[in-house]
Design an enzyme around this catalytic site. Structure first.
Site, PDB file in Angstrom:
ATOM      1  N   ASN A   1       0.823  -1.210   0.000  1.00 33.52           N
ATOM      2  CA  ASN A   1       0.000   0.000   0.000  1.00 33.52           C
ATOM      3  C   ASN A   1       0.861   1.266   0.000  1.00 33.52           C
ATOM      4  O   ASN A   1       0.918   1.981  -0.997  1.00 33.52           O
ATOM      5  CB  ASN A   1      -0.938  -0.023   1.210  1.00 33.52           C
ATOM      6  N   ASP A   2       1.570   1.501   1.092  1.00 28.38           N
ATOM      7  CA  ASP A   2       2.327   2.757   1.187  1.00 28.38           C
ATOM      8  C   ASP A   2       3.357   2.919   0.066  1.00 28.38           C
ATOM      9  O   ASP A   2       3.600   4.028  -0.397  1.00 28.38           O
ATOM     10  CB  ASP A   2       3.033   2.835   2.544  1.00 28.38           C
ATOM     11  N   VAL A   3       3.958   1.805  -0.373  1.00 36.81           N
ATOM     12  CA  VAL A   3       5.027   1.909  -1.372  1.00 36.81           C
ATOM     13  C   VAL A   3       4.510   2.254  -2.767  1.00 36.81           C
ATOM     14  O   VAL A   3       5.290   2.438  -3.692  1.00 36.81           O
ATOM     15  CB  VAL A   3       5.871   0.614  -1.456  1.00 36.81           C
TER      16      VAL A   3
END
Lengths: 99, 460
Positions: free
Chosen positions: B386-388
């Protein structure tokens, strides 16, 4: 400062530089095996542990030595074995060459 | 004898360096590990031959117990659990150093005198003990035995600083009277143990790659410090190598998140790993797609880049991932994996996982090498990351993700995201990509969803 410690510091500093040179060349692909493998290497304290456990100056020293031998051996045996297990899995596809 | 011992220690040191050097390529890496093993074996054997050893009982008992535990752990551990395994091993390395240093003090109490020995001894106990308890906390967080959320209390940083100062003071007091100073040393060990706990609990689950790397470095430095206590060069060299390795990995992880080490250690960033509702409040509409839709898209594509994340490990979906890759390749589709440096819970986590599932390592591509290829790719398949991939990292200045290098999945023709829910990622930042018209959200467990897609592709 004694000469021994100065000598030790020399070695330490130079080894750090060698470490940097060698390890920056390890690709991210292998960073996990690098960690577990270097972990096993840090188990080298086993050498000091063996001496503490065996010199027999005092029972306390020997028991501490044995505890150290146990933890360091877990590091060494576990670390090298799991690293080998991982590295064995890194394979390149050979099918394409066959086609 | 002393000369021979030292020569063998030198050979061992050289073998360690060569072993690490051979880790530079996957082709030679396994051989490199064997070099290191041989080095270790030589060092152990020559130490056992030391004539001063009068009692082998404790040594043999220790070697046996340690070998059995180590071997079982190494055989049993799942590749998904590697981060906690390494955390545990870091801890053992730390405590081994503490034991050896303290035993040396017990054995040679009357010879401890010079400032250099006192300083090395205190450092060795301090670093060893911090490494041990810090690693145990990291282990428990990774194993899920305690919350992955940061645990903070008021004045935490100041408290930790105070503990550190206390160890310095105690060390100085020990130096005043080394023969009767064991109370001070024991106090140092105890305080360092507390410090290990309080400095790792504020660090959240997704920041674990940094922490494990740092603890890895500490375990090396602890060994080196013990080497100073014993004036033993092989300990100093090996410790320095491991210390350097850990620092480099720490650095790489920090750069990959565009955060300073201080920020990772003290800022307590992060919600629960993948849990919690996102901050936005307003509900935006997302179209749910099914495995059938995904299969259809795959049928009509020529190139696919897969982005694996921690969710892949949690779902243990690496094998079915490989199966999907095989099916796609059979249809002539070009498939590669894009690996973000901080994907997963430790450096290189995703690579090991996919290697286990028999994915050829030349298909695992680093971020810099693959990021420009997304724009010419038909499908970017995101599994449990998600964050990446969050575009907010590019422009949203107030986001904790701002400035972090991300994988350009949004540039692909189509983005497929397999995810359990719409929950924000670890950083707590909503991901706009989920709502994009080009994005297909496939809700569900990664393993189940991939299995469904594989089933459909097989039938056709």
């Amino acid at each position: 400062m004694s000469e021994t410690i100065l000598f030790s510091i020399y070695i330490f500093v130079l080894a750090i530089f060698v470490g940097f040179e060698v390890i920056t060349k390890v690709p991210p692909l292998l960073h996990t095996p690098l960690m577990s493998g270097s972990n096993a290497i840090s188990g080298i304290t086993i050498v000091g542990a063996i001496l503490s456990a065996g010199l027999g100056h005092s029972t306390l020293g020997q028991v501490l030595g044995m505890l150290a031998v146990i933890s360091a051996t877990i590091n060494v045996v576990g670390g090298f074995m799991v690293t080998d297990r991982m590295l064995e899995m890194f394979k390149k596809d050979k099918k394409k060459e066959a086609k | 004898m002393a000369v021979i011992t030292n020569v063998v220690y030198l050979i061992a040191s050289v073998l360690f360096i060569l072993g690490l050097k051979k880790l530079g390529s996957p082709k030679t890496a396994r051989q490199g590990n064997i070099y290191s093993m041989v080095g270790m074996l030589l060092a152990i054997v020559i130490t056992l031959l030391d004539r001063e050893i009068i009692d082998f009982t404790y040594i043999i008992a220790g070697l046996l117990i340690g070998s059995v535990i180590g071997a079982i752990a190494a055989k049993k551990v799942e590749m998904t659990q590697m981060p906690q395994m390494v955390a545990l091993f870091n801890g053992f390395g730390g405590i081994a150093s503490t034991f050896v240093a303290y035993a040396e003090f017990v054995n040679t109490k009357h010879m401890v005198g010079g400032t250099d020995v006192v300083v090395s001894l205190v450092l060795s106990l301090l670093i060893g003990s911090v490494t041990f308890t810090g690693s145990m906390i990291a282990f428990m967080k990774l194993q899920g035995w305690m919350t992955g959320r940061p645990i903070v209390f008021k004045g935490q940083v100041a408290f930790n600083g105070l503990l550190l100062v206390a160890t310095v003071v105690l060390g100085w007091m020990f130096g005043m009277d080394t023969i009767n100073g064991q109370t001070f040393l024991l106090a140092i060990i105890a305080i360092a143990a507390v410090l290990g706990v309080t400095s790792v609990i504020p660090i959240g689950g997704a920041d674990m790659p940094v922490v494990i790397s740092l603890l890895n470095s500490y375990s090396g430095l602890a060994a080196a410090a013990t080497g100073f206590v014993l004036s033993n060069n092989v300990l100093i060299i090996s410790g320095a190598l491991v210390g350097a390795s850990g620092i480099i990995l720490t650095q790489i992880m920090c750069v990959a998140m565009n955060r300073s080490l201080a920020n990772v250690l003290f800022a307590a960033v992060g919600t629960d790993s993948g849990g919690g509702a996102s901050g936005g409040g307003e509900q935006r509409n997302v179209t749910r797609y099914t495995a059938d839709d995904a299969a259809m898209i795959f049928e009509n594509s020529e190139s696919v880049i897969i982005v694996p994340g921690y969710g892949l490990a949690v779902a243990q979906a690496q094998h079915v991932m490989n199966e999907l890759m095989q099916l796609l390749e059979k249809r002539g589709i070009k498939v590669r994996f894009a690996i973000h440096p901080v994907a997963g819970r430790m450096p290189g986590h995703m690579n090991v996982l996919l290697a286990e599932a028999n994915v050829s390592y030349d298909k695992l591509v680093e971020m810099e090498a693959i990021n420009d290829d997304f724009q010419s790719t038909d499908v970017a398949l995101v599994v449990g990351a998600n964050d990446v991939i969050n575009p907010a990292a590019r422009y949203k200045k107030d986001s904790p993700l701002y400035g972090m290098p991300i994988l350009n999945v949004d540039q692909a023709e189509r983005v497929m995201i397999i995810k359990r829910s719409l929950a924000a990622g670890f950083a707590g930042e909503d991901n706009e990509l989920f709502y994009d018209d080009n994005t297909m959200m496939l809700f569900g467990d990664a393993k189940k969803m991939l299995t469904d897609i594989v089933k459909i592709l097989k039938e056709e």
